[in-house]
Design an enzyme around this catalytic site. Sequence first.
Site, PDB file in Angstrom:
ATOM      1  N   HIS A 141      -6.954   3.579  -1.057  1.00  0.00           N
ATOM      2  CA  HIS A 141      -7.312   2.336  -0.348  1.00  0.00           C
ATOM      3  C   HIS A 141      -8.724   2.369   0.226  1.00  0.00           C
ATOM      4  CE1 HIS A 141      -3.258   0.858  -0.651  1.00  0.00           C
ATOM      5  NE2 HIS A 141      -2.754   1.815   0.077  1.00  0.00           N
ATOM      6  N   HIS A 178       2.061   1.135  -3.399  1.00  0.00           N
ATOM      7  CA  HIS A 178       1.009   0.221  -2.900  1.00  0.00           C
ATOM      8  C   HIS A 178      -0.084   0.034  -3.960  1.00  0.00           C
ATOM      9  CE1 HIS A 178       2.878   1.954   0.748  1.00  0.00           C
ATOM     10  NE2 HIS A 178       2.732   0.728   1.208  1.00  0.00           N
ATOM     11  N   ASP A 265       5.665   7.447  -2.398  1.00  0.00           N
ATOM     12  CA  ASP A 265       6.352   6.381  -1.641  1.00  0.00           C
ATOM     13  C   ASP A 265       7.036   5.402  -2.592  1.00  0.00           C
ATOM     14  OD1 ASP A 265       3.125   5.035  -0.520  1.00  0.00           O
ATOM     15  OD2 ASP A 265       3.912   5.381  -2.535  1.00  0.00           O
ATOM     16  N   TYR A 304       6.197   9.275   2.508  1.00  0.00           N
ATOM     17  CA  TYR A 304       6.386   9.390   3.955  1.00  0.00           C
ATOM     18  C   TYR A 304       7.696  10.058   4.320  1.00  0.00           C
ATOM     19  CZ  TYR A 304       2.293   6.722   3.417  1.00  0.00           C
ATOM     20  OH  TYR A 304       1.038   6.349   3.009  1.00  0.00           O
TER      21      TYR A 304
HETATM   22  C1  LIG Z   1      -1.304   0.403   6.980  1.00  0.00           C
HETATM   23  N1  LIG Z   1      -0.109   0.360   6.175  1.00  0.00           N
HETATM   24  C2  LIG Z   1      -0.003   1.195   5.056  1.00  0.00           C
HETATM   25  C3  LIG Z   1      -1.144   1.432   4.295  1.00  0.00           C
HETATM   26  C4  LIG Z   1      -1.077   2.250   3.157  1.00  0.00           C
HETATM   27  C5  LIG Z   1       0.093   2.854   2.807  1.00  0.00           C
HETATM   28  C6  LIG Z   1       0.163   3.698   1.576  1.00  0.00           C
HETATM   29  O1  LIG Z   1       0.979   4.584   1.446  1.00  0.00           O
HETATM   30  N2  LIG Z   1      -0.683   3.423   0.578  1.00  0.00           N
HETATM   31  O2  LIG Z   1      -0.553   4.094  -0.613  1.00  0.00           O
HETATM   32  C7  LIG Z   1       1.219   2.665   3.593  1.00  0.00           C
HETATM   33  C8  LIG Z   1       1.168   1.823   4.714  1.00  0.00           C
HETATM   34  S1  LIG Z   1       1.075  -0.560   6.737  1.00  0.00           S
HETATM   35  O3  LIG Z   1       0.552  -1.607   7.494  1.00  0.00           O
HETATM   36  O4  LIG Z   1       1.904  -0.955   5.641  1.00  0.00           O
HETATM   37  C9  LIG Z   1       1.962   0.460   7.717  1.00  0.00           C
HETATM   38  C10 LIG Z   1       1.543   1.102   8.817  1.00  0.00           C
HETATM   39  C11 LIG Z   1       2.524   1.923   9.381  1.00  0.00           C
HETATM   40  C12 LIG Z   1       3.696   1.874   8.695  1.00  0.00           C
HETATM   41  C13 LIG Z   1       4.896   2.597   8.959  1.00  0.00           C
HETATM   42  C14 LIG Z   1       4.849   3.769   9.677  1.00  0.00           C
HETATM   43  C15 LIG Z   1       6.021   4.449   9.880  1.00  0.00           C
HETATM   44  C16 LIG Z   1       7.192   3.974   9.359  1.00  0.00           C
HETATM   45  C17 LIG Z   1       7.164   2.792   8.634  1.00  0.00           C
HETATM   46  N3  LIG Z   1       6.025   2.121   8.420  1.00  0.00           N
HETATM   47  S2  LIG Z   1       3.549   0.820   7.368  1.00  0.00           S
HETATM   48 ZN   LIG Z   2       1.477   4.086  -0.842  1.00  0.00          ZN
END
Ligand SMILES: CN(c1ccc(C(=O)NO)cc1)S(=O)(=O)c1ccc(-c2ccccn2)s1
Ligand SMILES: [Zn+2]
Length: 375
Positions: A141, A178, A265, A304
């Site tokens: 990203h 993603h 993920d 995660y």
């Molecule tokens: C910033 N976000 C991302 C960005 C990239 C990823 C990713 O894995 N990209 O490959 C995952 C979440 S987000 O807004 O969807 C989230 C932030 C924190 C999240 C979260 C954290 C803990 C448990 C569940 N969700 S999702």
């Molecule tokens: Zn991801």
Amino acid sequence: MSSCVAYVMDYKLAKECSRIPNLKDRVLENIMKADLVDNLIKAYGLCKYMKISAAEPASYDDLTSFHSSCYIDFLREVNESDDLENVEEEEADFGLGYDCPIFENIYNFASWIGGGSLTAANILINEEAKIAINWCGGWHHAQRDEARGFCYINDIVIAIQKLREKFDKVLYIDLDIHHGDGVENAFSFSRKVMTVSLHKYEVGFYPCTGSLCDVGFGNGKYFSVNVPLQDGITDDRYFCLFERVLSLVMNAFAADAVVVQCGADSISGDPIGTFNLTPKGMGKCVERILSYKLPTLFLGGGGYNITNTAKCWTYLTSVILRKKLPTDIPDHLYFTRYGPDFDLEIDAGLRRDLNTIPEIENIIKVIAQNLSNLI
Ligand SMILES: CN(c1ccc(C(=O)NO)cc1)S(=O)(=O)c1ccc(-c2ccccn2)s1
Ligand SMILES: [Zn+2]
């Protein structure tokens, strides 16, 4: 034993960063994930089949081969600052804060992240191996001048640019749930890098990009391929789609090398992901990629549930090495983390597959139409 597979270990990343006080959860989690993967791969005795290489840190020039100098200079400024509060007003300019918080030693962390995949790319360029693996990489990203989505440095873009010093055309495949937006954006005007991303595409699901009509721009039109999916996709339907899309891609684009982001993920049971894949399903995609017999770089990414991620990447390493593994997790430093089943396999969940056959047929039809412009 000489091997056509090289495994890059980011030893110093963990050491360099484990000493950092108040390191943010997500960064710490990534370091723990890397340690789990390394230890499980070693516990299964897979290292004896690979050439082990220690990652070299990326230099300032390596990092600015993609990222803007003002972004990298800011990371260096933070690194040298003894009071992180006094840089806060600028951090927002570079996407830092929230999902990508600043912390001490952030520049050193960034140079190790970028260095791992660069080391792997150099191994392929120097023909020291035909396949290189860096499970610490895959930060898809990060943009030219900003951190995004837990990604500070886009090691993938830096590695692809390095590979293009020898390999004219590079195929990038993103299996993370993603959209691989940072890599696609970096090459969206290029005919020399084709990016293919299979991902969840739903209102509000990060990064909310990567629709079927997102095909690249200008000279690079039709060299971005997006496969937008819904929750619950299973191994069989995913691989069937993967196989048909990649067959169209390989027919339209004569790749000289391949880079694969294997974000875990996408695997069932991930707290953020909502697909229903298993490592065996992703492994069938990896086997298909290996059948192209091209210099290939495999990278990590999201994931995660970190023990499931370690299981997935260890299994993919065994697929790459064509070694069958016993499903019982071997005794090792982190053995207890794999309870209560202590089993390498991850079963598909009960999540309903919201991807319908008509939608999948339409995805194939549109991608075939788009790629027909390149033949
Ligand atoms: C910033 N976000 C991302 C960005 C990239 C990823 C990713 O894995 N990209 O490959 C995952 C979440 S987000 O807004 O969807 C989230 C932030 C924190 C999240 C979260 C954290 C803990 C448990 C569940 N969700 S999702
Ligand atoms: Zn991801």
